[in-house]
Design an enzyme around this catalytic site. Structure first.
Site, mmCIF file in Angstrom:
data_model
loop_
_atom_site.group_PDB
_atom_site.id
_atom_site.type_symbol
_atom_site.label_atom_id
_atom_site.label_comp_id
_atom_site.label_asym_id
_atom_site.label_seq_id
_atom_site.Cartn_x
_atom_site.Cartn_y
_atom_site.Cartn_z
ATOM 1 N N ASP A 62 0.488 -12.382 -29.737
ATOM 2 C CA ASP A 62 -0.281 -11.488 -28.870
ATOM 3 C C ASP A 62 0.710 -10.488 -28.274
ATOM 4 O OD1 ASP A 62 -1.531 -10.287 -26.640
ATOM 5 O OD2 ASP A 62 -2.912 -11.981 -26.444
ATOM 6 N N VAL A 63 0.488 -9.208 -28.526
ATOM 7 C CA VAL A 63 1.468 -8.196 -28.095
ATOM 8 C C VAL A 63 1.577 -8.058 -26.577
ATOM 9 C CG1 VAL A 63 1.431 -6.788 -30.202
ATOM 10 C CG2 VAL A 63 -0.227 -6.325 -28.364
ATOM 11 N N TYR A 155 -10.437 2.241 -22.435
ATOM 12 C CA TYR A 155 -9.919 2.583 -23.768
ATOM 13 C C TYR A 155 -9.387 4.017 -23.770
ATOM 14 C CZ TYR A 155 -9.728 3.340 -28.828
ATOM 15 O OH TYR A 155 -9.299 3.633 -30.113
HETATM 16 N N1 LIG Z 1 -10.643 3.080 -36.635
HETATM 17 C C1 LIG Z 1 -10.710 4.192 -35.958
HETATM 18 O O1 LIG Z 1 -11.536 5.066 -36.216
HETATM 19 C C2 LIG Z 1 -9.727 4.459 -34.856
HETATM 20 C C3 LIG Z 1 -9.899 5.643 -34.119
HETATM 21 C C4 LIG Z 1 -9.012 5.926 -33.108
HETATM 22 C C5 LIG Z 1 -7.960 5.078 -32.846
HETATM 23 N N2 LIG Z 1 -7.814 3.938 -33.559
HETATM 24 C C6 LIG Z 1 -6.684 3.076 -33.199
HETATM 25 O O2 LIG Z 1 -6.035 2.574 -34.358
HETATM 26 C C7 LIG Z 1 -5.507 1.275 -34.083
HETATM 27 C C8 LIG Z 1 -6.028 0.305 -35.138
HETATM 28 O O3 LIG Z 1 -7.426 0.307 -35.066
HETATM 29 P P1 LIG Z 1 -8.381 -0.339 -36.161
HETATM 30 O O4 LIG Z 1 -9.601 0.498 -36.174
HETATM 31 O O5 LIG Z 1 -7.636 -0.618 -37.402
HETATM 32 O O6 LIG Z 1 -8.760 -1.702 -35.377
HETATM 33 P P2 LIG Z 1 -8.990 -3.195 -35.881
HETATM 34 O O7 LIG Z 1 -9.741 -3.856 -34.786
HETATM 35 O O8 LIG Z 1 -9.572 -3.203 -37.257
HETATM 36 O O9 LIG Z 1 -7.509 -3.786 -35.933
HETATM 37 C C9 LIG Z 1 -6.763 -4.017 -34.766
HETATM 38 C C10 LIG Z 1 -5.552 -4.849 -35.106
HETATM 39 O O10 LIG Z 1 -4.852 -5.151 -33.886
HETATM 40 C C11 LIG Z 1 -4.696 -6.561 -33.772
HETATM 41 N N3 LIG Z 1 -4.682 -6.922 -32.348
HETATM 42 C C12 LIG Z 1 -5.672 -6.745 -31.447
HETATM 43 N N4 LIG Z 1 -5.294 -7.226 -30.254
HETATM 44 C C13 LIG Z 1 -4.040 -7.719 -30.397
HETATM 45 C C14 LIG Z 1 -3.115 -8.354 -29.532
HETATM 46 N N5 LIG Z 1 -3.386 -8.587 -28.243
HETATM 47 N N6 LIG Z 1 -1.912 -8.736 -30.038
HETATM 48 C C15 LIG Z 1 -1.612 -8.532 -31.348
HETATM 49 N N7 LIG Z 1 -2.453 -7.940 -32.206
HETATM 50 C C16 LIG Z 1 -3.652 -7.519 -31.740
HETATM 51 C C17 LIG Z 1 -5.852 -7.171 -34.536
HETATM 52 O O11 LIG Z 1 -5.574 -8.491 -34.907
HETATM 53 C C18 LIG Z 1 -5.917 -6.203 -35.730
HETATM 54 O O12 LIG Z 1 -4.935 -6.541 -36.681
HETATM 55 C C19 LIG Z 1 -5.955 0.901 -32.669
HETATM 56 O O13 LIG Z 1 -4.900 1.178 -31.761
HETATM 57 C C20 LIG Z 1 -7.119 1.845 -32.422
HETATM 58 O O14 LIG Z 1 -7.309 2.134 -31.062
HETATM 59 C C21 LIG Z 1 -8.687 3.594 -34.550
#
Ligand SMILES: NC(=O)c1ccc[n+]([C@@H]2O[C@H](COP(=O)([O-])OP(=O)(O)OC[C@H]3O[C@@H](n4cnc5c(N)ncnc54)[C@H](O)[C@@H]3O)[C@@H](O)[C@H]2O)c1
Length: 248
Positions: A62-63, A155
């Protein structure tokens, strides 16, 4: 150009979605990759070939547990001797309204998204400084620039905070050959999107000038661009990848 033949990337939040695509892209390009994430159990069996497993280290973590960051990086240095790139990608998105927001959720979102970006950057900085080369890449969001759309204030604030941290560390680390940049995605396909009803999906796509959602691999390509030697003059920047939803 560094002497080391095989570079090392640390990618947080790499068990699925954008983080997994980024980690996979580094692996495909011959890098060694440390996955630092929750949910890593499935990675070993489903995504990586035998050969690739020699190129990766998996840290189920957990980060927000900041006392584990130092030991994690020490272990990577012990095994591979260096960290060249840190991608602060771990994130959670919540949709709670302002009137319903509770302190626990506020703290959790800020801690996962923003706190981890700060504390991982803090911990990796001395390692990169010693080598006089490094790349830190922060995964922010459209919500941090435009304001929340389908996401909570926590967020949006955490994502805007990452843009500020990008500039903080970019200035501080520039004299050491370390660049720090942010990527700001919107509407990128993730496992969560499969649960959205087709009609709602259609409505969402209608708001995107390019008329489609983005792919995690497209974000990964942007990370590879920022990780390259050739982009050493880019720092403190935010690169948008949003299908045209925000033009500035
Ligand atoms: N998908 C989108 O359209 C989008 C848009 C804007 C920003 N983002 C950003 O991109 C990044 C990845 O998003 P995604 O859509 O792939 O999300 P996702 O939910 O599919 O993946 C998130 C990842 O983070 C990990 N994670 C979550 N909480 C954690 C914790 N406390 N400790 C360690 N690992 C943790 C999860 O296990 C997973 O591997 C995020 O920072 C998100 O805010 C995504």
């Amino acid at each position: 150009m560094l002497g080391s033949a095989q570079r090392v990337a640390v990618v947080t939040g790499s068990s699925q979605g954008i983080g997994l695509a980024i980690a996979q892209s580094f692996v495909n390009n011959g890098w060694r990759v440390a996955f630092v994430s929750l949910g890593l159990e499935q990675i070993r069996s489903s995504f990586l070939t035998e050969v690739e497993l020699h190129q990766v280290l998996l840290y189920e973590m957990d980060v927000t547990e900041t006392d584990k960051i130092g030991p994690c990086l020490d272990d990577i240095i012990g095994q591979w001797g260096q960290v060249d790139v840190l991608v602060n990608n771990a994130g959670i998105r919540t949709v709670t309204s302002n009137s319903d927001m509770k302190i626990e959720e506020w703290n959790r979102v800020l801690s996962v998204n923003l706190g981890s970006t700060f504390f991982f950057s803090q911990a990796v900085a001395p390692i990169m400084k010693k080598r006089g080369w490094g790349r830190i890449i922060n995964m922010s969001s459209f919500a941090g620039q435009f304001g929340p759309v389908n996401s909570s204030a926590a967020y949006a604030a955490s994502k805007a905070g990452q843009l500020a941290l990008t500039k903080v560390f970019a200035r501080e680390l520039a004299p050491y050959g370390i660049t720090v940049n942010a990527i700001s995605p919107a509407s990128v396909r993730t496992p969560e999107m499969d649960t959205i009803a087709p009609a709602d999906m259609e409505k969402m796509v209608a708001t995107i000038p390019l008329g489609r959602v983005g792919e995690a691999e497209e974000v990964a390509a942007m990370v590879m661009y920022l990780a390259a030697d050739s982009t050493g003059f880019v720092t403190g920047a935010t690169l948008d990848i949003n299908g045209g939803r925000l033009m500035r």
